[in-house]
Structures are given as C-alpha cells and as structure tokens.
Design a protein around this motif. Structure first.
Motif, PDB file in Angstrom:
ATOM      1  N   LEU A 134      24.633  14.993 -87.415  1.00 53.32           N
ATOM      2  CA  LEU A 134      24.008  13.647 -87.710  1.00 53.32           C
ATOM      3  C   LEU A 134      24.871  12.488 -87.405  1.00 53.32           C
ATOM      4  O   LEU A 134      26.381  12.719 -87.879  1.00 53.32           O
ATOM      5  CB  LEU A 134      23.902  13.679 -89.309  1.00 53.32           C
ATOM      6  N   ASP A 135      24.443  11.417 -86.822  1.00 54.62           N
ATOM      7  CA  ASP A 135      25.480  10.338 -86.577  1.00 54.62           C
ATOM      8  C   ASP A 135      24.702   8.969 -87.097  1.00 54.62           C
ATOM      9  O   ASP A 135      23.334   8.915 -86.673  1.00 54.62           O
ATOM     10  CB  ASP A 135      25.684  10.232 -85.100  1.00 54.62           C
ATOM     11  N   CYS A 136      25.476   8.103 -87.458  1.00 58.24           N
ATOM     12  CA  CYS A 136      24.831   6.951 -87.531  1.00 58.24           C
ATOM     13  C   CYS A 136      25.591   5.782 -86.887  1.00 58.24           C
ATOM     14  O   CYS A 136      26.672   5.759 -86.815  1.00 58.24           O
ATOM     15  CB  CYS A 136      24.883   6.544 -89.077  1.00 58.24           C
ATOM     16  N   MET A 137      24.758   4.738 -86.301  1.00 55.92           N
ATOM     17  CA  MET A 137      25.319   3.886 -85.490  1.00 55.92           C
ATOM     18  C   MET A 137      24.819   2.448 -86.117  1.00 55.92           C
ATOM     19  O   MET A 137      23.756   2.015 -86.324  1.00 55.92           O
ATOM     20  CB  MET A 137      25.025   3.872 -84.135  1.00 55.92           C
ATOM     21  N   HIS A 138      25.810   1.593 -86.314  1.00 59.37           N
ATOM     22  CA  HIS A 138      25.476  -0.011 -86.783  1.00 59.37           C
ATOM     23  C   HIS A 138      25.311  -1.109 -85.544  1.00 59.37           C
ATOM     24  O   HIS A 138      26.355  -0.914 -84.934  1.00 59.37           O
ATOM     25  CB  HIS A 138      26.298  -0.205 -87.926  1.00 59.37           C
ATOM     26  N   TRP A 139      24.349  -1.394 -85.511  1.00 62.81           N
ATOM     27  CA  TRP A 139      24.091  -2.305 -84.381  1.00 62.81           C
ATOM     28  C   TRP A 139      23.891  -3.726 -85.007  1.00 62.81           C
ATOM     29  O   TRP A 139      22.766  -3.860 -85.847  1.00 62.81           O
ATOM     30  CB  TRP A 139      22.829  -2.088 -83.435  1.00 62.81           C
ATOM     31  N   VAL A 162      20.533   0.174 -88.265  1.00 60.21           N
ATOM     32  CA  VAL A 162      21.038   1.291 -88.271  1.00 60.21           C
ATOM     33  C   VAL A 162      20.412   2.437 -87.569  1.00 60.21           C
ATOM     34  O   VAL A 162      19.002   2.399 -87.843  1.00 60.21           O
ATOM     35  CB  VAL A 162      21.352   1.911 -89.636  1.00 60.21           C
ATOM     36  N   LEU A 163      20.739   3.220 -86.555  1.00 61.69           N
ATOM     37  CA  LEU A 163      20.085   4.239 -85.725  1.00 61.69           C
ATOM     38  C   LEU A 163      20.606   5.507 -86.426  1.00 61.69           C
ATOM     39  O   LEU A 163      21.900   5.769 -86.490  1.00 61.69           O
ATOM     40  CB  LEU A 163      20.284   4.202 -84.558  1.00 61.69           C
ATOM     41  N   LYS A 164      19.914   6.401 -87.181  1.00 63.11           N
ATOM     42  CA  LYS A 164      20.270   7.577 -87.680  1.00 63.11           C
ATOM     43  C   LYS A 164      19.913   8.683 -86.561  1.00 63.11           C
ATOM     44  O   LYS A 164      18.727   8.437 -86.048  1.00 63.11           O
ATOM     45  CB  LYS A 164      19.836   8.122 -89.150  1.00 63.11           C
ATOM     46  N   ALA A 165      20.461   9.486 -86.232  1.00 63.22           N
ATOM     47  CA  ALA A 165      20.006  10.672 -85.307  1.00 63.22           C
ATOM     48  C   ALA A 165      20.848  11.895 -85.273  1.00 63.22           C
ATOM     49  O   ALA A 165      21.845  11.881 -85.889  1.00 63.22           O
ATOM     50  CB  ALA A 165      20.324  10.115 -83.728  1.00 63.22           C
ATOM     51  N   VAL A 166      19.948  12.905 -85.177  1.00 62.16           N
ATOM     52  CA  VAL A 166      20.399  14.220 -85.247  1.00 62.16           C
ATOM     53  C   VAL A 166      20.416  14.936 -83.933  1.00 62.16           C
ATOM     54  O   VAL A 166      19.092  14.852 -83.320  1.00 62.16           O
ATOM     55  CB  VAL A 166      19.512  15.137 -86.192  1.00 62.16           C
ATOM     56  N   ALA A 167      21.309  15.172 -83.279  1.00 65.08           N
ATOM     57  CA  ALA A 167      21.433  15.659 -81.964  1.00 65.08           C
ATOM     58  C   ALA A 167      22.172  16.913 -81.798  1.00 65.08           C
ATOM     59  O   ALA A 167      23.131  17.232 -82.434  1.00 65.08           O
ATOM     60  CB  ALA A 167      22.227  14.482 -80.924  1.00 65.08           C
ATOM     61  N   SER A 168      21.721  17.854 -80.870  1.00 66.01           N
ATOM     62  CA  SER A 168      22.277  19.103 -80.762  1.00 66.01           C
ATOM     63  C   SER A 168      23.293  19.197 -79.735  1.00 66.01           C
ATOM     64  O   SER A 168      23.691  17.929 -79.014  1.00 66.01           O
ATOM     65  CB  SER A 168      21.190  20.352 -80.384  1.00 66.01           C
ATOM     66  N   TYR A 169      23.883  20.186 -79.627  1.00 68.87           N
ATOM     67  CA  TYR A 169      25.195  20.185 -78.586  1.00 68.87           C
ATOM     68  C   TYR A 169      24.805  19.635 -77.084  1.00 68.87           C
ATOM     69  O   TYR A 169      25.715  19.294 -76.390  1.00 68.87           O
ATOM     70  CB  TYR A 169      25.978  21.612 -78.535  1.00 68.87           C
ATOM     71  N   ASP A 170      23.470  20.000 -76.584  1.00 68.94           N
ATOM     72  CA  ASP A 170      23.225  19.849 -75.538  1.00 68.94           C
ATOM     73  C   ASP A 170      22.327  18.371 -75.305  1.00 68.94           C
ATOM     74  O   ASP A 170      21.777  17.908 -74.566  1.00 68.94           O
ATOM     75  CB  ASP A 170      22.088  20.610 -74.876  1.00 68.94           C
ATOM     76  N   THR A 171      22.909  17.410 -76.477  1.00 72.18           N
ATOM     77  CA  THR A 171      22.315  16.030 -76.564  1.00 72.18           C
ATOM     78  C   THR A 171      20.848  15.954 -76.800  1.00 72.18           C
ATOM     79  O   THR A 171      20.123  15.130 -76.542  1.00 72.18           O
ATOM     80  CB  THR A 171      22.796  15.283 -75.474  1.00 72.18           C
ATOM     81  N   TRP A 172      20.194  17.158 -76.991  1.00 75.60           N
ATOM     82  CA  TRP A 172      18.950  16.859 -77.401  1.00 75.60           C
ATOM     83  C   TRP A 172      18.728  16.331 -78.793  1.00 75.60           C
ATOM     84  O   TRP A 172      19.193  16.586 -79.996  1.00 75.60           O
ATOM     85  CB  TRP A 172      18.329  18.389 -77.709  1.00 75.60           C
ATOM     86  N   ILE A 173      17.652  14.989 -79.106  1.00 76.70           N
ATOM     87  CA  ILE A 173      17.596  14.396 -80.108  1.00 76.70           C
ATOM     88  C   ILE A 173      16.559  15.187 -80.823  1.00 76.70           C
ATOM     89  O   ILE A 173      15.422  15.219 -80.218  1.00 76.70           O
ATOM     90  CB  ILE A 173      17.360  12.927 -79.890  1.00 76.70           C
TER      91      ILE A 173
END
Length: 181
Positions: A134-139, A162-173
């Motif tokens: 999980l990653d959150c970015m504040h824009w 805020v963008l919340k995203a769950v991404a796998s190791y191969d950057t699949w969102i």
C-alpha cells in the motif's frame, strides 16, 4: 526541445528529463517507436504548405508532459508548439495507441494465475497472503476551486488530494482511490 533532451549531447541531463516527464529518457525512446508504428499520426510528414509537421518526439513529449504534470493544453503551447485542438487529438491518439499496444498485457483484468504467482512470490519473501504494498501519495491541488479549498486542506495548509494504491512487485495496480486527505 530536441536540443534540450534528444540530441547526442543534450542541453539538460537525464535526471532533468525524468523530473520533467516522470519517465526515463531510455524508456521514452522504447515507447516512441511502437507508438509511431501503430499510429502514423505521430510520424513526421510534409503538410500542404511543404513544411515538416511535428516530430514524433514533440507529440510524445507533449502527451507525457500533460499526463505527468496534469497541465492544460495552453500551458505547454510555447514549448511543444501544439495548438489546443491538435494537442487534444494527439493525447487521445496517444492513449488509444497505448491501450492497443500494451492493453492485452498490462491493462487486462487479473486472473487466478496472476494471483497465485504474486502470492507465491510474497510467500518466498516472508509475507504470506500479501499481494502487494500500500502506498499513499499527497498531491497539491493547484487548481482547486476556492469553494472546496477548506475541505481539501492537507499538509502545509494547501489543498491536497491523496492517491491510495495497492501495487504488486511487477507494478500491477490492484486498487487505486483518489480522495480527501
């Protein structure tokens, strides 16, 4: 623009290109040829007056600039030399080409094999049952309507999304959500 980034000894170094367009120049070049081969709209042509049209580098640079920075067509006119209607058509064709070229591999729905592969990879790394991180970015929202500004106050008392995203190791969102801070 060509002198700035795309000649043998460019005016600006590679890290400036990456900061401006949110992509490495090498990766930009890898994407350029399939886009031009797929849709000849980006290929350099001679117009009715005998002048050369925009280069593939200009059209692709403009598309990346708009997508990476979320800017309007007017704000990039001076640098890329695209008028508003051409810029919008260019961006539409770029998105259609990306979807046609890479859609079957990268924009498809996941299946059981994908999930099994990711779970196995995470299990080997000591994280059983985890499909990604999980990653959150504040824009900062520069063009936030004044009436909404107080609802979206974030860090430094500026409107933020805020963008919340769950991404796998191969950057699949696997999951993405834009919301208030």
């Amino acid at each position: 623009m060509m002198k700035d980034y795309f000649i043998e000894r460019p005016k600006f170094p590679a890290h400036d290109f990456r900061r401006e367009f949110r992509i490495r120049r090498k990766f930009f070049e890898i994407i350029l040829n399939p886009i031009v081969n797929h849709d000849h709209y980006s290929a350099r042509k001679i117009d009715a007056l005998g002048r050369q049209s925009l280069s593939p580098h200009q059209t692709l640079t403009f598309a990346f600039h708009m997508l990476a920075n979320g800017c309007s067509t007017d704000s990039t006119y001076e640098y890329c030399q695209l008028v508003k209607t051409t810029a919008i058509e260019n961006l539409k064709r770029f998105c259609q080409a990306i979807q046609a070229i890479y859609g079957a591999t990268y924009l498809r729905k996941t299946n059981r094999e994908d999930l099994k592969r990711l779970l196995h990879k995470a299990d080997k790394k000591g994280f059983p049952g985890m499909i990604g991180s999980l990653d959150c970015m504040h824009w900062e929202w520069k063009n936030c309507p004044t009436a909404w500004a107080s609802q979206f106050k974030g860090r430094h008392n500026k409107p933020t999304i805020v963008l919340k995203a769950v991404a796998s190791y191969d950057t699949w969102i696997w999951h993405a959500f834009f919301g208030a801070p």
